[in-house]
Motif scaffolding. Structure first.
Motif, PDB file in Angstrom:
ATOM      1  N   PRO A  75       0.814  -1.230   0.000  1.00 44.98           N
ATOM      2  CA  PRO A  75       0.000   0.000   0.000  1.00 44.98           C
ATOM      3  C   PRO A  75       0.844   1.275   0.000  1.00 44.98           C
ATOM      4  CG  PRO A  75      -0.801  -1.525   1.661  1.00 44.98           C
ATOM      5  CD  PRO A  75       0.476  -2.084   1.137  1.00 44.98           C
ATOM      6  N   TYR A  76       1.966   1.252   0.698  1.00 43.37           N
ATOM      7  CA  TYR A  76       2.821   2.432   0.746  1.00 43.37           C
ATOM      8  C   TYR A  76       3.469   2.704  -0.613  1.00 43.37           C
ATOM      9  CZ  TYR A  76       2.172   1.831   5.721  1.00 43.37           C
ATOM     10  OH  TYR A  76       1.617   1.691   6.962  1.00 43.37           O
ATOM     11  N   ILE A  77       3.860   1.649  -1.300  1.00 43.02           N
ATOM     12  CA  ILE A  77       4.438   1.812  -2.640  1.00 43.02           C
ATOM     13  C   ILE A  77       3.381   2.325  -3.610  1.00 43.02           C
ATOM     14  CG2 ILE A  77       5.411   0.551  -4.596  1.00 43.02           C
ATOM     15  CD1 ILE A  77       6.803  -1.278  -2.556  1.00 43.02           C
ATOM     16  N   ALA A  78       2.167   1.806  -3.515  1.00 43.84           N
ATOM     17  CA  ALA A  78       1.092   2.247  -4.405  1.00 43.84           C
ATOM     18  C   ALA A  78       0.762   3.721  -4.174  1.00 43.84           C
ATOM     19  CB  ALA A  78      -0.148   1.387  -4.194  1.00 43.84           C
ATOM     20  N   ARG A  79       0.730   4.165  -2.919  1.00 35.02           N
ATOM     21  CA  ARG A  79       0.455   5.559  -2.621  1.00 35.02           C
ATOM     22  C   ARG A  79       1.564   6.463  -3.139  1.00 35.02           C
ATOM     23  NH1 ARG A  79      -1.008   5.661   3.468  1.00 35.02           N
ATOM     24  NH2 ARG A  79      -2.271   3.807   3.367  1.00 35.02           N
ATOM     25  N   ARG A  80       2.804   6.018  -2.986  1.00 39.31           N
ATOM     26  CA  ARG A  80       3.927   6.834  -3.443  1.00 39.31           C
ATOM     27  C   ARG A  80       3.894   6.964  -4.963  1.00 39.31           C
ATOM     28  NH1 ARG A  80       9.636   6.848  -0.801  1.00 39.31           N
ATOM     29  NH2 ARG A  80       8.423   8.212   0.498  1.00 39.31           N
ATOM     30  N   ARG A  81       3.550   5.885  -5.662  1.00 44.55           N
ATOM     31  CA  ARG A  81       3.478   5.931  -7.125  1.00 44.55           C
ATOM     32  C   ARG A  81       2.334   6.805  -7.614  1.00 44.55           C
ATOM     33  NH1 ARG A  81       4.679  -0.360  -8.772  1.00 44.55           N
ATOM     34  NH2 ARG A  81       6.879  -0.310  -8.224  1.00 44.55           N
ATOM     35  N   SER A  82       1.245   6.851  -6.852  1.00 40.17           N
ATOM     36  CA  SER A  82       0.095   7.655  -7.273  1.00 40.17           C
ATOM     37  C   SER A  82       0.286   9.134  -6.969  1.00 40.17           C
ATOM     38  CB  SER A  82      -1.182   7.154  -6.590  1.00 40.17           C
ATOM     39  OG  SER A  82      -1.143   7.453  -5.208  1.00 40.17           O
ATOM     40  N   GLY A  83       1.268   9.469  -6.155  1.00 37.22           N
ATOM     41  CA  GLY A  83       1.536  10.869  -5.833  1.00 37.22           C
ATOM     42  C   GLY A  83       0.782  11.389  -4.641  1.00 37.22           C
ATOM     43  N   LYS A  84       0.018  10.543  -3.973  1.00 38.94           N
ATOM     44  CA  LYS A  84      -0.720  10.966  -2.787  1.00 38.94           C
ATOM     45  C   LYS A  84       0.248  11.053  -1.609  1.00 38.94           C
ATOM     46  CE  LYS A  84      -5.077   8.908  -4.146  1.00 38.94           C
ATOM     47  NZ  LYS A  84      -6.102   7.905  -3.823  1.00 38.94           N
ATOM     48  N   PRO A  85      -0.013  11.946  -0.671  1.00 35.30           N
ATOM     49  CA  PRO A  85       0.863  12.035   0.506  1.00 35.30           C
ATOM     50  C   PRO A  85       0.704  10.793   1.394  1.00 35.30           C
ATOM     51  CG  PRO A  85      -0.982  13.532   0.730  1.00 35.30           C
ATOM     52  CD  PRO A  85      -1.044  12.969  -0.658  1.00 35.30           C
ATOM     53  N   LEU A  86       1.782  10.410   2.064  1.00 32.94           N
ATOM     54  CA  LEU A  86       1.738   9.238   2.926  1.00 32.94           C
ATOM     55  C   LEU A  86       1.027   9.519   4.233  1.00 32.94           C
ATOM     56  CD1 LEU A  86       5.316   7.794   2.397  1.00 32.94           C
ATOM     57  CD2 LEU A  86       3.186   6.965   1.445  1.00 32.94           C
ATOM     58  N   LEU A  87       1.116  10.739   4.724  1.00 32.39           N
ATOM     59  CA  LEU A  87       0.463  11.111   5.980  1.00 32.39           C
ATOM     60  C   LEU A  87      -0.643  12.133   5.701  1.00 32.39           C
ATOM     61  CD1 LEU A  87       3.596  11.564   8.252  1.00 32.39           C
ATOM     62  CD2 LEU A  87       2.054   9.621   8.197  1.00 32.39           C
ATOM     63  N   HIS A  88      -1.752  11.945   6.363  1.00 40.27           N
ATOM     64  CA  HIS A  88      -2.866  12.890   6.221  1.00 40.27           C
ATOM     65  C   HIS A  88      -2.788  13.889   7.342  1.00 40.27           C
ATOM     66  CE1 HIS A  88      -4.612  10.431   3.132  1.00 40.27           C
ATOM     67  NE2 HIS A  88      -4.538   9.370   3.919  1.00 40.27           N
ATOM     68  N   ALA A  89      -2.803  15.187   6.999  1.00 41.90           N
ATOM     69  CA  ALA A  89      -2.691  16.232   8.019  1.00 41.90           C
ATOM     70  C   ALA A  89      -4.061  16.701   8.457  1.00 41.90           C
ATOM     71  CB  ALA A  89      -1.881  17.396   7.475  1.00 41.90           C
TER      72      ALA A  89
END
Length: 76
Positions: free
Chosen positions: A62-76
């Motif tokens: 999931p972390y790799i998929a989020r990084r590839r999609s350009g979404k931030p890893l942490l929600h503020a």
């Protein structure tokens, strides 16, 4: 089939193999009444190593998929 498509079934079947080898280890200890041969004692380790690899892969996906999609890893 994607990486997630074959890793999860591989992880499940490896878990079954690991469980069976651990049960065989306990059965050998009970039937022999002492220390079984080394190959029985260490038989679960290859399956355990595969479980580690597949489990870590599924954890990181999931972390790799989020990084590839350009979404931030942490929600503020």
């Amino acid at each position: 089939m994607s990486a997630g498509g074959w890793i999860r079934p591989c992880h499940r079947w490896t878990a079954i193999v690991f469980t069976l080898t651990v049960l065989a280890n306990f059965a050998a200890r009970a039937l022999q009444g002492g220390e079984p041969p080394a190959w029985i004692t260490y038989a679960p380790l290859p399956a355990l190593f595969l479980l580690l690899l597949t489990g870590l892969t599924m954890f990181v996906q999931p972390y790799i998929a989020r990084r590839r999609s350009g979404k931030p890893l942490l929600h503020a």
